[in-house]
Design a protein around this motif. Sequence first.
Motif, PDB file in Angstrom:
ATOM      1  N   ALA A 119      52.812  24.306  49.760  1.00  0.00           N
ATOM      2  CA  ALA A 119      53.150  25.476  48.935  1.00  0.00           C
ATOM      3  C   ALA A 119      53.931  25.122  47.680  1.00  0.00           C
ATOM      4  N   ALA A 120      54.895  24.229  47.789  1.00  0.00           N
ATOM      5  CA  ALA A 120      55.773  23.939  46.656  1.00  0.00           C
ATOM      6  C   ALA A 120      55.024  23.345  45.469  1.00  0.00           C
ATOM      7  N   ARG A 121      53.949  22.613  45.743  1.00  0.00           N
ATOM      8  CA  ARG A 121      53.212  21.983  44.641  1.00  0.00           C
ATOM      9  C   ARG A 121      51.781  22.501  44.509  1.00  0.00           C
ATOM     10  N   PHE A 122      51.475  23.573  45.219  1.00  0.00           N
ATOM     11  CA  PHE A 122      50.106  24.072  45.313  1.00  0.00           C
ATOM     12  C   PHE A 122      49.500  24.355  43.942  1.00  0.00           C
ATOM     13  N   GLU A 123      50.147  25.187  43.169  1.00  0.00           N
ATOM     14  CA  GLU A 123      49.550  25.585  41.888  1.00  0.00           C
ATOM     15  C   GLU A 123      49.515  24.428  40.900  1.00  0.00           C
ATOM     16  N   ARG A 124      50.558  23.637  40.878  1.00  0.00           N
ATOM     17  CA  ARG A 124      50.577  22.493  39.958  1.00  0.00           C
ATOM     18  C   ARG A 124      49.429  21.536  40.256  1.00  0.00           C
ATOM     19  N   HIS A 125      49.201  21.284  41.548  1.00  0.00           N
ATOM     20  CA  HIS A 125      48.148  20.348  41.930  1.00  0.00           C
ATOM     21  C   HIS A 125      46.762  20.961  41.788  1.00  0.00           C
ATOM     22  N   LEU A 126      46.588  22.162  42.362  1.00  0.00           N
ATOM     23  CA  LEU A 126      45.256  22.766  42.397  1.00  0.00           C
ATOM     24  C   LEU A 126      44.773  23.156  41.001  1.00  0.00           C
ATOM     25  N   VAL A 127      45.626  23.823  40.250  1.00  0.00           N
ATOM     26  CA  VAL A 127      45.225  24.288  38.921  1.00  0.00           C
ATOM     27  C   VAL A 127      45.350  23.171  37.890  1.00  0.00           C
ATOM     28  N   GLY A 128      46.494  22.488  37.913  1.00  0.00           N
ATOM     29  CA  GLY A 128      46.741  21.485  36.892  1.00  0.00           C
ATOM     30  C   GLY A 128      45.921  20.227  37.054  1.00  0.00           C
ATOM     31  N   GLU A 129      45.804  19.722  38.303  1.00  0.00           N
ATOM     32  CA  GLU A 129      45.144  18.443  38.520  1.00  0.00           C
ATOM     33  C   GLU A 129      43.681  18.581  38.935  1.00  0.00           C
ATOM     34  N   LEU A 130      43.358  19.629  39.694  1.00  0.00           N
ATOM     35  CA  LEU A 130      41.984  19.793  40.183  1.00  0.00           C
ATOM     36  C   LEU A 130      41.182  20.810  39.378  1.00  0.00           C
ATOM     37  N   GLY A 131      41.796  21.386  38.352  1.00  0.00           N
ATOM     38  CA  GLY A 131      41.068  22.306  37.478  1.00  0.00           C
ATOM     39  C   GLY A 131      40.523  23.530  38.179  1.00  0.00           C
ATOM     40  N   TYR A 132      41.287  24.061  39.132  1.00  0.00           N
ATOM     41  CA  TYR A 132      40.821  25.189  39.938  1.00  0.00           C
ATOM     42  C   TYR A 132      40.655  26.438  39.083  1.00  0.00           C
ATOM     43  N   ARG A 133      39.486  27.082  39.200  1.00  0.00           N
ATOM     44  CA  ARG A 133      39.199  28.286  38.392  1.00  0.00           C
ATOM     45  C   ARG A 133      38.629  29.416  39.252  1.00  0.00           C
ATOM     46  N   GLY A 134      38.841  29.345  40.559  1.00  0.00           N
ATOM     47  CA  GLY A 134      38.236  30.315  41.460  1.00  0.00           C
ATOM     48  C   GLY A 134      38.499  31.767  41.108  1.00  0.00           C
ATOM     49  N   PRO A 135      39.753  32.194  40.948  1.00  0.00           N
ATOM     50  CA  PRO A 135      40.013  33.607  40.644  1.00  0.00           C
ATOM     51  C   PRO A 135      39.361  34.087  39.355  1.00  0.00           C
ATOM     52  N   THR A 136      39.418  33.279  38.318  1.00  0.00           N
ATOM     53  CA  THR A 136      38.803  33.657  37.043  1.00  0.00           C
ATOM     54  C   THR A 136      37.296  33.802  37.182  1.00  0.00           C
ATOM     55  N   MET A 137      36.666  32.884  37.888  1.00  0.00           N
ATOM     56  CA  MET A 137      35.219  32.927  38.059  1.00  0.00           C
ATOM     57  C   MET A 137      34.809  34.074  38.977  1.00  0.00           C
ATOM     58  N   LEU A 138      35.623  34.363  39.997  1.00  0.00           N
ATOM     59  CA  LEU A 138      35.339  35.518  40.848  1.00  0.00           C
ATOM     60  C   LEU A 138      35.383  36.806  40.027  1.00  0.00           C
ATOM     61  N   CYS A 139      36.401  36.943  39.189  1.00  0.00           N
ATOM     62  CA  CYS A 139      36.506  38.150  38.361  1.00  0.00           C
ATOM     63  C   CYS A 139      35.309  38.295  37.434  1.00  0.00           C
ATOM     64  N   ALA A 140      34.829  37.181  36.896  1.00  0.00           N
ATOM     65  CA  ALA A 140      33.670  37.240  36.006  1.00  0.00           C
ATOM     66  C   ALA A 140      32.440  37.727  36.761  1.00  0.00           C
ATOM     67  N   SER A 141      32.254  37.274  37.997  1.00  0.00           N
ATOM     68  CA  SER A 141      31.108  37.723  38.795  1.00  0.00           C
ATOM     69  C   SER A 141      31.241  39.189  39.189  1.00  0.00           C
ATOM     70  N   ILE A 142      32.460  39.621  39.502  1.00  0.00           N
ATOM     71  CA  ILE A 142      32.693  41.032  39.816  1.00  0.00           C
ATOM     72  C   ILE A 142      32.382  41.897  38.599  1.00  0.00           C
ATOM     73  N   ASP A 143      32.862  41.469  37.439  1.00  0.00           N
ATOM     74  CA  ASP A 143      32.637  42.237  36.212  1.00  0.00           C
ATOM     75  C   ASP A 143      31.158  42.331  35.861  1.00  0.00           C
ATOM     76  N   ALA A 144      30.409  41.265  36.172  1.00  0.00           N
ATOM     77  CA  ALA A 144      28.984  41.268  35.856  1.00  0.00           C
ATOM     78  C   ALA A 144      28.254  42.380  36.603  1.00  0.00           C
ATOM     79  N   LEU A 145      28.767  42.765  37.777  1.00  0.00           N
ATOM     80  CA  LEU A 145      28.129  43.821  38.567  1.00  0.00           C
ATOM     81  C   LEU A 145      28.809  45.182  38.411  1.00  0.00           C
ATOM     82  N   ALA A 146      30.137  45.160  38.324  1.00  0.00           N
ATOM     83  CA  ALA A 146      30.883  46.424  38.332  1.00  0.00           C
ATOM     84  C   ALA A 146      31.229  46.924  36.939  1.00  0.00           C
TER      85      ALA A 146
END
Length: 313
Positions: A119-146
């Motif tokens: 937990a303490a390093r989750f966002e730094r590692h996942l977003v910063g080092e692994l380039g995680y974009r899941g929430p942004t991409m999910l929102c884009a797919s939701i918007d495409a339909l809704a």
Amino acid sequence: MSRQHTSGDLRADRRYAYAEACLAEGDAAGAAEMAEQALDLAPRFAPAWLLLGRAREALHAAGGRETDLQGALRAYANALDLDPEDVLGSRLRLAQLGVGDALAAISPAYVRALFDGYAARFERHLVGELGYRGPTMLCASIDALAGAGRRFARVLDLGCGTGLMGATLEGRFDRLAGVDLSPAMLAKAEARGLYHRLVAGELTGFLAGEAAASADLVVAADVFIYLGDLRPALAAIARVLGPDGLAAFTVQSHDGAGIVIGPDGRYAHADAEVLAAADAAGLSLRSLTPAAIRRQNGLGVPGRIAVLSPGLA
């Protein structure tokens, strides 16, 4: 010793620490020797059995000796006997070697411990080092339909973690509830001040306690990679979705058939598995979009973003 318990014997703990250091430096033989010494002193020290298994597995990968493979399997089995909730993840190790029920290989206790420690390093590692974009991409797919910017009265965030999905949806919901196995991750989510309710627990149990047809949007970002069979989760989602609701989630994917555990210790689902699970739940698969939501070893991890709605197509 993160996520580990002391053996109760300082001498064994020291040898365990030496074994960890050896394995980290690529000395699998040294790691196995030191882990065995720790176990001579503390034979019921489950983490040392797991570490011995990892060392023997590494020796087998390097030399191909059957005795090393069998040694790894015995060590993992002993670790599991001493840790029946499987906080250490022995079932996953065994499944990766072809032993046991692969679809039940990742235990809730293992996931909870993993993310409590992360937990303490989750966002730094996942977003910063692994380039995680899941929430942004999910929102884009939701918007495409809704439709872009659609507001949802009641949103359920499954496996909400530190609240990255909630932050991405900020301003687009009236009420937001989240559930996660890890109390440490939930503390991070609570600090955002976006969630009206946060629950520590397993997602299907959480959904069972929600009123039928009460949710307008259910999201699960990077969560189903820890579930083998998606049918129970999708059936639970189908029950809580309102008639005009949407469910959106990410999975890792592969080009073969069925469900596999990858070398990263996560499930990958073939497209046909996602479709079959949606059908079994009575949900319509509205879109299934290829997406690499994070990187591993510098490469995009193959995945999909799925958006579903009530009623079969």
